[in-house]
Design an enzyme around this catalytic site. Structure first.
Site, mmCIF file in Angstrom:
data_model
loop_
_atom_site.group_PDB
_atom_site.id
_atom_site.type_symbol
_atom_site.label_atom_id
_atom_site.label_comp_id
_atom_site.label_asym_id
_atom_site.label_seq_id
_atom_site.Cartn_x
_atom_site.Cartn_y
_atom_site.Cartn_z
ATOM 1 N N GLU A 159 -109.811 -15.703 6.799
ATOM 2 C CA GLU A 159 -110.367 -14.938 5.683
ATOM 3 C C GLU A 159 -111.854 -14.648 5.838
ATOM 4 O OE1 GLU A 159 -109.098 -17.175 2.236
ATOM 5 O OE2 GLU A 159 -106.993 -16.909 2.722
ATOM 6 N N HIS A 236 -99.619 -12.074 0.933
ATOM 7 C CA HIS A 236 -99.447 -12.535 -0.450
ATOM 8 C C HIS A 236 -99.276 -11.265 -1.288
ATOM 9 C CE1 HIS A 236 -100.155 -16.716 0.341
ATOM 10 N NE2 HIS A 236 -101.255 -16.430 1.017
ATOM 11 N N GLU A 265 -98.145 -16.028 5.579
ATOM 12 C CA GLU A 265 -98.133 -16.755 4.296
ATOM 13 C C GLU A 265 -97.366 -15.951 3.239
ATOM 14 O OE1 GLU A 265 -102.105 -17.876 3.082
ATOM 15 O OE2 GLU A 265 -102.667 -18.495 5.107
HETATM 16 O O1 9MR Z 1 -101.317 -22.947 -1.124
HETATM 17 C C1 9MR Z 1 -102.581 -23.539 -0.956
HETATM 18 C C2 9MR Z 1 -102.935 -24.334 -2.198
HETATM 19 O O2 9MR Z 1 -102.097 -25.453 -2.338
HETATM 20 C C3 9MR Z 1 -104.395 -24.775 -2.135
HETATM 21 O O3 9MR Z 1 -104.762 -25.375 -3.345
HETATM 22 C C4 9MR Z 1 -105.265 -23.576 -1.835
HETATM 23 C C5 9MR Z 1 -106.703 -24.007 -1.729
HETATM 24 O O4 9MR Z 1 -107.573 -22.985 -1.606
HETATM 25 O O5 9MR Z 1 -104.877 -22.959 -0.645
HETATM 26 C C6 9MR Z 1 -103.577 -22.441 -0.729
HETATM 27 O O6 9MR Z 1 -103.236 -21.777 0.452
HETATM 28 C C7 9MR Z 1 -104.049 -20.666 0.807
HETATM 29 C C8 9MR Z 1 -104.134 -20.635 2.317
HETATM 30 O O7 9MR Z 1 -104.604 -21.854 2.811
HETATM 31 C C9 9MR Z 1 -105.004 -19.497 2.806
HETATM 32 N N1 9MR Z 1 -104.564 -18.231 2.268
HETATM 33 C C10 9MR Z 1 -104.359 -18.186 0.830
HETATM 34 C C11 9MR Z 1 -103.443 -19.318 0.369
HETATM 35 C C12 9MR Z 1 -103.193 -19.222 -1.115
HETATM 36 O O8 9MR Z 1 -104.363 -19.419 -1.823
#
Ligand code: 9MR
Length: 654
Positions: A159, A236, A265
């Site tokens: 990101e 997403h 994802e």
């Molecule tokens: O799904 C993840 C969630 O449990 C965490 O709290 C969060 C923290 O920022 O990250 C989520 O996963 C993310 C991923 O690592 C990167 N892309 C976006 C995902 C959704 O936020």
């Protein structure tokens, strides 16, 4: 089963009421998902969370049954793996890796360098310390699983872009500039030469400013020899927004760069409440994503960001949204499950194993490594890779790695030791061949050769264009054999620093990604099988050709890639050369005779004879004085071997 409207109404009549929501309970489609995905040569994965894995039998059962790949949802992030400086904690990651190992899943590590979930002690560092900290973290975390063949790759940077394609102003960027990206990839490659190294982002599914910035970065990093192997499109998605209709075209343009792509994802959220109609739309989005990946050979597979709506990041982030996954809260498959299964399959399950690979031959045997090559095996549904097995001193064989080609270099061997190696093949349906006959390899004595190769000589550049040149030199010689050459580049006719921009195993190298009208110097040096490096060659100097400038703007082409029958110019950089803002631009150029335009992006293009006219689109026309846009590019077909390039670039406003 297709989720027809008839089926929806029948099932709604028989629907269950769960938490006050009418939730359909479709009959299970052809599955498990991994059984229908594997014959298509794709992985199907899920993000896994350590607490659910530890606490819920149902979670474990469904994950193990349906998926052949996983990405740890949080367990390998910085705050989990190095919560305090130099105090590493791998328990959560190990828990997921061992679950994956027991259930035939590969693991994609996520994520090494991110602006989120990174402790404060990193964020406050000065540039020198932050770079060293990043490199040490990558070395430790990637290194921890480097010898575990279950962990096949990493999201190295995550990101890093804003929506408009500029770099995110994260603490990484603000402290280190964009150099942190290349440094992170190099550190990851050093820590695990076999891992596939990815860049990962969201809202890059369509061809848009952000995905184009990522495309340009990946292409430029690769032309500089930065080890980047793959691109993750998070996906997403949300049904209240249109489906990204250029997804397939977008991932194909990345695949054309030679990188692998993955949907990393996937989830498809909706505004509350969940209804059968919204579930049907969601299912269609899932179908579309699977179809896009199936249509692109280098799309390796799809990771869904979890599988049950019971455990998803969505409600915690969007309080008015829910239900992005393929199982409901009570682990019943939703229409989206059927959509994924049906898009991959159904198909008869293949049980024919691949033919046995040929007996490996060993080459480049040093004190610590050996390279194996073998004759490929064949298979009715396609060989997807090979397992490499090793025995030391006549002991039992165990797997030391995998390869998707019919070659493998085993490193970390002990000097003066005898090993045997065997290989076996796997096919797209997961069938395994018999093992090959063994090859015996004895490593050379330690301490080994210290004699450097002779310096390469006669370095000369030819065929210099606006953006590249071809280097050739006379081979160097060495007592244990030259294994390759490093290519070094410095800008200007004098001064500057020579930095390595690539390697070559032959005595030539095509330099790309140069700036028009600029002087460069090049040198090469040789390496031998024992790792000794020669002195540098003579210096070759070139000045690239100028780009076209007319009136208020200029157009400078970069040849990104070319092959016998075509090439990609990307970007064609448009720069505002005037002292006032331009609202739009129009570029014209001439294709050589016999060349035809086969694609373009981010401009409105018309062709008349050999003259191409490209007009800016909404997001890339407006340029401040001195500003440039690198979003427009195009692809051309040409008669095989005709290496002419477009000419007469001119740029005008509006
Ligand atoms: O799904 C993840 C969630 O449990 C965490 O709290 C969060 C923290 O920022 O990250 C989520 O996963 C993310 C991923 O690592 C990167 N892309 C976006 C995902 C959704 O936020």
């Amino acid at each position: 089963m297709r989720w027809s409207s008839k089926a929806v109404s029948l099932i709604c009549a028989a629907g269950l009421v769960v938490f006050g929501v009418v939730v359909a309970t479709p009959a299970q489609a052809a599955g498990p998902l991994k059984t229908v995905a594997a014959p298509r040569g794709k992985f199907i994965g899920t993000a896994l969370a350590t607490d659910s894995l530890a606490n819920e039998a149902m979670y474990r059962t469904v994950a193990a049954r349906e998926f052949n790949q996983t990405t740890p949802e949080n367990a390998m992030k910085w705050d989990a793996t190095e919560p305090q400086d130099n105090q590493f904690s791998f328990a959560g990651g190990d828990q997921i890796v061992s679950f994956a190992q027991q259930n035939g899943m590969t693991v994609h590590g996520h994520t090494l360098v991110w602006h989120s979930q990174t402790p404060g002690y990193v964020q406050g560092m000065n540039a020198t310390n932050m770079r060293a900290e990043m490199q040490a973290h990558i070395a430790a975390v990637v290194g921890h699983w480097a010898n575990n063949p279950t962990v096949t790759g990493w999201d190295v940077v995550n990101e890093i872009f804003n929506e408009d394609g500029t770099f995110r102003q994260s603490f990484w960027f603000n402290t280190l500039g964009q150099s942190f990206v290349a440094d992170a990839f190099r550190a990851a490659r050093a820590a695990d030469p076999d891992a596939k190294l990815c860049i990962n982002d969201f809202n890059v599914e369509d061809i848009n400013a952000k995905s184009t910035a990522m495309f340009n970065l990946v292409s430029s990093l690769r032309s500089q020899g930065v080890p980047i192997d793959c691109v993750g499109f998070q996906a997403h998605l949300a049904i209240q927004f249109a489906f990204p209709s250029t997804l397939q075209q977008n991932i194909q343009r990345f695949a054309n760069l030679g990188v692998h792509v993955r949907i990393s994802e996937l989830d498809v959220r909706m505004l509350n409440p969940e209804t059968a109609a919204k579930d049907a739309t969601q299912a269609q989005y899932y179908t579309n994503v699977v179809n896009a990946c199936l249509a692109v050979t280098n799309c390796d597979g799809i990771t869904i960001w979890g599988f049950t709506d019971l455990h998803s990041w969505i409600p915690g982030t969007f309080s008015d949204q829910c239900c992005g996954l393929i199982y409901n809260n009570s682990y019943s498959p939703k229409p989206a499950y059927d959509a994924v299964a049906n898009a991959f399959g159904p198909g008869p399950t293949d049980t024919t194993p691949p033919s046995t690979p040929g007996t490996p031959t060993a080459s480049n045997v040093t004190a610590t490594s050996a390279t194996l090559n073998w004759t490929a095996s064949t298979d009715n549904v396609g060989v997807t890779g090979y397992d490499i097995l090793r025995s030391t001193g006549g002991g039992a064989f165990s797997q030391v790695g995998t390869s998707t080609t019919n070659s493998f270099t085993n490193t970390g061997l002990t000097a003066s030791t005898t090993y045997q190696f065997e290989v076996r093949a796997r096919d797209a349906a997961g069938n395994m061949s018999a093992v090959s006959s063994p090859v015996t390899v004895t490593t050379s004595a330690g301490g080994g050769d210290t004699q450097a190769p002779t310096a390469p000589s006669g370095l000369a550049a030819s065929g210099t264009t606006q953006t590249g040149t071809s280097l050739a030199w006379t081979a160097s010689t060495d007592n244990v054999g030259v294994t390759g050459y490093d290519i070094l580049q410095a800008q200007g006719a004098s001064g500057g620093t020579f930095t390595q921009v690539g390697t070559s195993t032959t005595t030539s190298f095509a330099v790309t990604g140069l700036t028009a009208n600029t002087t460069y110097r090049f040198q090469v040096r040789a390496r031998d099988a024992a790792g000794n490096v020669s002195a540098v060659s003579n210096t070759a100097q070139i000045t690239t050709q100028g780009g076209g400038t007319t009136g208020a703007c200029s157009a400078t082409p970069t040849v990104q890639t070319q092959w016998g029958t075509g090439y990609v110019i990307n970007p064609l950089t448009i720069t505002n050369t005037s002292t006032s803002t331009i609202p739009s631009w129009t570029v014209t150029f001439t294709l050589p005779a016999g060349h035809t335009l086969s694609g373009s992006w981010n401009a409105t293009v018309t062709v008349s004879g050999q003259t191409v006219t490209a007009k800016s689109v909404s997001f890339n026309g407006n340029l401040a004085p001195g500003a440039s846009t690198g979003t427009f590019g195009f692809q051309v077909n040409r008669p095989n071997g005709n290496t002419q390039m477009p000419t007469s670039y001119s740029c005008a406003t509006p």
